[in-house]
Design a protein around this motif. Structure first.
Motif, mmCIF file in Angstrom:
data_model
loop_
_atom_site.group_PDB
_atom_site.id
_atom_site.type_symbol
_atom_site.label_atom_id
_atom_site.label_comp_id
_atom_site.label_asym_id
_atom_site.label_seq_id
_atom_site.Cartn_x
_atom_site.Cartn_y
_atom_site.Cartn_z
ATOM 1 N N CYS A 207 0.751 -1.064 -0.071
ATOM 2 C CA CYS A 207 0.172 -0.059 0.100
ATOM 3 C C CYS A 207 1.095 1.438 0.014
ATOM 4 O O CYS A 207 0.672 2.157 -0.907
ATOM 5 C CB CYS A 207 -1.072 -0.148 1.110
ATOM 6 S SG CYS A 207 -2.546 -0.738 0.789
ATOM 7 N N ASN A 210 2.149 1.655 -3.205
ATOM 8 C CA ASN A 210 1.290 1.775 -4.304
ATOM 9 C C ASN A 210 1.362 0.786 -5.371
ATOM 10 O O ASN A 210 1.162 0.697 -6.619
ATOM 11 C CB ASN A 210 1.548 3.187 -5.082
ATOM 12 C CG ASN A 210 1.277 4.341 -4.417
ATOM 13 O OD1 ASN A 210 0.264 4.385 -3.489
ATOM 14 N ND2 ASN A 210 2.062 5.243 -4.501
ATOM 15 N N ALA A 212 -0.426 -2.525 -4.360
ATOM 16 C CA ALA A 212 -1.347 -3.480 -3.758
ATOM 17 C C ALA A 212 -2.345 -3.494 -4.733
ATOM 18 O O ALA A 212 -2.647 -2.614 -5.425
ATOM 19 C CB ALA A 212 -1.824 -2.923 -2.322
ATOM 20 N N LEU A 244 -4.946 1.939 5.479
ATOM 21 C CA LEU A 244 -6.434 2.047 4.728
ATOM 22 C C LEU A 244 -7.219 3.199 5.220
ATOM 23 O O LEU A 244 -8.048 3.690 4.305
ATOM 24 C CB LEU A 244 -7.227 0.660 4.687
ATOM 25 C CG LEU A 244 -6.552 -0.486 4.093
ATOM 26 C CD1 LEU A 244 -7.292 -1.873 4.366
ATOM 27 C CD2 LEU A 244 -6.385 -0.405 2.519
ATOM 28 N N CYS A 249 -4.429 3.855 -0.876
ATOM 29 C CA CYS A 249 -3.657 2.690 -1.262
ATOM 30 C C CYS A 249 -4.648 2.292 -2.507
ATOM 31 O O CYS A 249 -3.806 1.924 -3.676
ATOM 32 C CB CYS A 249 -4.135 1.591 -0.093
ATOM 33 S SG CYS A 249 -3.523 -0.071 -0.454
ATOM 34 N N ASN A 253 -10.457 2.128 -0.224
ATOM 35 C CA ASN A 253 -9.845 2.057 0.822
ATOM 36 C C ASN A 253 -10.447 1.748 1.937
ATOM 37 O O ASN A 253 -10.341 0.673 2.786
ATOM 38 C CB ASN A 253 -8.971 3.389 1.109
ATOM 39 C CG ASN A 253 -7.322 3.373 0.722
ATOM 40 O OD1 ASN A 253 -7.299 2.447 -0.252
ATOM 41 N ND2 ASN A 253 -6.553 4.236 1.186
#
Length: 364
Positions: A207, A210, A212, A244, A249, A253
């Protein structure tokens, strides 16, 4: 229980080994990777350790009258380990447990040296040799423990089965701005370790990097549904939910965080206090981030009723004020004041009310 007890036989022999021949770079700070004995023969050193312990106890008992100091030292050592190295479900291995039981273990050595070697002054030479040996070990150990990073990396390399070691190396690489290396380390570790925390931490890093995907969040939910988690996973759960809640993310989120919380709460292990507390507190933050004020009242009261943790809630109010969520801070202040007025909590109400008064002054 059986596996723990037979494993502790190997642990005790390891303790004795470190006492007889100490090394400056023994297990270090990561001992959670100590291999559990699944049977008397897996590994075979389990059976050898059990027979060795029985033999030591038998010999010391048999010669207790002829050599009382040796018998006393040995029995004191094993009795000293009865609580922490038997059936009580503590960590399997911790070297500091050896300190008190080993108090008299080497007492017979100087007694017998002075008794049998005194006429030749050999006991002085032996004493000097032993002192020099321990001095160089102490120096090497102090140099290693004096460098936190070096200690962590060396201990981690010596204990590849330790999840804590892996996570410490991940943190080290991340703090040194090598996020991809940290991710690679976790992806490799997941293949050999079934721990939930490693998978949660991997998603956490992805996450932040960047990288995920929604598929990976679906996978972690399915994994948690099929596998049990422990109190040691609480921090990783809270960390991912926090990311989150406040960081970017994926586009959804908050939905991902909400789904993760629901999955965790379905598990029977949700009753573990450390897990429950971490999830409920993060659920409150998520409700605030999603502007779901209707959920805050119920969740806060549930949190206070279960944990009586007004201090944690007051920290929450401070954080809300810092991020300009004044409306929600006021909602929680009202809940806390209302709950404290009932006087049903075991902690001192006056201190918390004073903290609330100071916070309310900040809002004026």
């Amino acid at each position: 229980m059986f596996e723990r007890i037979i494993t502790e036989s190997r642990v005790l022999m390891s303790y004795l080994g470190h006492l007889v021949y100490p090394r400056f770079d023994s297990f270090g700070i990561f001992t959670d990777g100590f291999v559990i004995s699944s049977s008397l023969f897996a590994p075979i050193t389990t059976l050898i350790s059990i027979f060795t312990i029985i033999a030591i106890l038998y010999i010391s008992f048999h010669f207790r009258k002829k050599h009382p100091f040796i018998g006393f030292a040995i029995f004191f050592y094993f009795v000293g380990h009865i609580i922490e190295s038997t059936f009580i479900p503590l960590e399997i291995y911790f070297e500091h447990r050896n300190y008190l039981p080993a108090l008299f273990l080497f007492l017979p050595i100087p007694l017998y040296l002075t008794k049998y070697l005194n006429t030749y002054n050999l006991h002085i030479l032996i004493f000097i040799a032993i002192s020099l040996f321990f001095a160089q070990i102490t120096y090497k150990k102090s140099v290693l423990w004096g460098d936190t990073t070096k200690l962590m990396l060396r201990s981690a390399d010596k204990n590849p089965q330790s999840v804590r070691a892996i996570e410490s190396k991940v943190v080290y690489h991340y703090q040194n701005r090598n996020t991809q290396k940290a991710i690679d380390l976790l992806e490799k570790a997941i293949k050999n370790h079934p721990h939930t925390s490693l998978r949660l931490n991997l998603l956490n890093l992805k996450c932040l990097n960047n990288t995920a995907t929604t598929h990976e969040f679906d996978a972690i939910n399915k994994y948690i549904e099929k596998n049990t988690y422990t109190r040691h996973d609480a921090a990783s759960m809270a960390g991912l939910i926090n990311i989150l809640t406040y960081e970017h993310c994926l586009e959804n989120n908050h939905e991902l965080a909400s789904n993760l919380i629901k999955t965790i709460k379905k598990q029977n292990n949700f009753k573990i206090p450390k897990v429950r507390k971490a999830i409920i507190s993060n659920e409150i933050y998520l409700a605030i981030a999603m502007d779901q004020s209707n959920l805050i009242d119920v969740t806060i009261i549930q949190y206070l009723y279960k944990y009586h943790d007004f201090y944690d809630v007051i920290k929450m109010i401070d954080k809300l004020i810092d991020i300009d969520k004044i409306e929600y801070a006021q909602i929680i202040i009202d809940i806390v004041e209302s709950e404290l007025s009932l006087k049903k909590y075991r902690y001192t109400d006056r201190d918390y009310l004073e903290n609330i008064r100071l916070i309310k002054n900040k809002l004026i």
